[in-house]
Design a protein around this motif. Structure first.
Motif, mmCIF file in Angstrom:
data_model
loop_
_atom_site.group_PDB
_atom_site.id
_atom_site.type_symbol
_atom_site.label_atom_id
_atom_site.label_comp_id
_atom_site.label_asym_id
_atom_site.label_seq_id
_atom_site.Cartn_x
_atom_site.Cartn_y
_atom_site.Cartn_z
ATOM 1 N N TYR A 35 2.917 -10.358 -5.087
ATOM 2 C CA TYR A 35 3.177 -8.943 -5.344
ATOM 3 C C TYR A 35 2.238 -8.415 -6.430
ATOM 4 C CZ TYR A 35 6.035 -4.727 -6.132
ATOM 5 O OH TYR A 35 6.491 -3.433 -6.253
ATOM 6 N N VAL A 38 -1.466 -8.034 -5.191
ATOM 7 C CA VAL A 38 -1.812 -6.932 -4.290
ATOM 8 C C VAL A 38 -1.460 -5.548 -4.828
ATOM 9 C CG1 VAL A 38 -1.804 -8.356 -2.212
ATOM 10 C CG2 VAL A 38 0.270 -7.125 -2.863
ATOM 11 N N THR A 39 -0.427 -5.448 -5.657
ATOM 12 C CA THR A 39 -0.026 -4.129 -6.143
ATOM 13 C C THR A 39 -0.490 -3.851 -7.570
ATOM 14 O OG1 THR A 39 2.098 -4.813 -7.105
ATOM 15 C CG2 THR A 39 2.089 -4.201 -4.738
ATOM 16 N N GLN A 41 1.307 -4.562 -10.016
ATOM 17 C CA GLN A 41 2.558 -4.316 -10.739
ATOM 18 C C GLN A 41 3.419 -5.567 -10.723
ATOM 19 O OE1 GLN A 41 3.242 -1.329 -12.278
ATOM 20 N NE2 GLN A 41 1.152 -0.801 -11.648
ATOM 21 N N HIS A 120 -5.001 -3.835 3.561
ATOM 22 C CA HIS A 120 -4.772 -3.491 2.163
ATOM 23 C C HIS A 120 -3.967 -4.533 1.384
ATOM 24 C CE1 HIS A 120 -6.476 0.437 2.963
ATOM 25 N NE2 HIS A 120 -5.683 0.542 4.003
ATOM 26 N N PHE A 122 -0.953 -4.804 1.290
ATOM 27 C CA PHE A 122 0.410 -4.291 1.168
ATOM 28 C C PHE A 122 0.438 -2.836 1.601
ATOM 29 C CE2 PHE A 122 -1.386 -2.489 -2.604
ATOM 30 C CZ PHE A 122 -0.577 -1.430 -2.983
ATOM 31 N N ASP A 124 3.073 0.666 0.633
ATOM 32 C CA ASP A 124 4.151 1.053 -0.280
ATOM 33 C C ASP A 124 4.914 2.282 0.187
ATOM 34 O OD1 ASP A 124 2.296 3.039 -0.737
ATOM 35 O OD2 ASP A 124 2.061 2.623 -2.882
ATOM 36 N N ASP A 125 4.800 2.581 1.470
ATOM 37 C CA ASP A 125 5.469 3.775 1.975
ATOM 38 C C ASP A 125 6.188 3.524 3.298
ATOM 39 O OD1 ASP A 125 3.256 3.396 3.578
ATOM 40 O OD2 ASP A 125 2.518 5.453 3.418
ATOM 41 N N ASP A 142 10.574 4.165 1.421
ATOM 42 C CA ASP A 142 9.690 3.768 0.324
ATOM 43 C C ASP A 142 9.666 2.258 0.107
ATOM 44 O OD1 ASP A 142 9.158 6.493 -0.169
ATOM 45 O OD2 ASP A 142 10.953 6.643 -1.418
ATOM 46 N N ILE A 144 8.113 -1.457 0.097
ATOM 47 C CA ILE A 144 6.816 -2.096 -0.116
ATOM 48 C C ILE A 144 6.825 -3.374 0.707
ATOM 49 C CG2 ILE A 144 5.261 -3.139 -1.805
ATOM 50 C CD1 ILE A 144 6.658 -1.290 -3.902
ATOM 51 N N TRP A 146 4.359 -6.666 1.699
ATOM 52 C CA TRP A 146 3.122 -7.324 1.271
ATOM 53 C C TRP A 146 3.006 -8.704 1.872
ATOM 54 C CZ3 TRP A 146 7.465 -7.067 -1.666
ATOM 55 C CH2 TRP A 146 7.880 -8.197 -2.352
#
Length: 172
Positions: A35, A38-39, A41, A120, A122, A124-125, A142, A144, A146
């Motif tokens: 996580y 790729v994000t 965060q 990508h 991941f 996230d939408d 919403d 996510i 991945w």
């Protein structure tokens, strides 16, 4: 490698998260590292120690699910929130092909989703209708999604995180 570890085999964990198995800390680490990669965060509160990360994720107020790499992958992880939302026990979860948790979607939408995750790492939408064990339909929003990859870059499956869901009316 512990019995039932999905990081390389795709086989589900035999025992659910508990203090006895460190709340599946190895899988938690895979989820969190993938996580973050790729994000950018953190998945787990940075204030939580590595020793407590598995428990924290299992008790998190949002849903986390993962599945392995088989052609028709089974779920390999679901935290307490996901188990509650999908109305499943741990044994039911790890015996369920992940595709059966959702209503059928058309091939074009499926191809678009998989291409976005592949390209990508991941998305996230994501939004979609899901189905609980008892047939209750609900909309997740919403989310996510991945790819799970080991430190060496081996593909280990996919995971999803969502915190927004709403029940849908039952259809006659």
């Amino acid at each position: 490698m512990t019995a039932g570890d999905t990081r390389t085999t795709g086989a589900p964990f035999l025992d659910g998260p508990s203090a006895a198995n460190g709340f599946l800390g190895g899988h938690t680490a895979l989820l969190a590292a993938s996580y973050l990669r790729v994000t950018g965060q953190p998945l787990i509160d940075p204030e939580v120690s590595a020793a407590d990360a598995g428990r924290w994720l299992f008790e998190a107020p949002f849903a986390i699910l993962s599945h392995g790499t088989d052609a028709d992958p089974l779920f390999t992880y679901g935290n307490r929130c996901a188990l509650r939302v999908f109305e499943l026990t741990w044994p039911e979860l790890i015996a369920l092909p992940s595709r059966l948790s959702a209503e059928p979607i058309n091939q074009a939408e499926r191809a678009r989703l998989l291409a976005r995750v592949r390209d990508h790492g991941f998305i996230d939408d994501y939004a979609g209708v899901r189905i609980s064990r008892t047939g209750r339909r609900f909309l997740i929003r919403d989310a996510i999604v991945w790819n799970l990859k080991s430190e060496s870059g081996d593909y280990c499956g996919q995971a999803a995180r969502f915190e927004h869901w709403e029940p849908l009316p039952t259809t006659p």
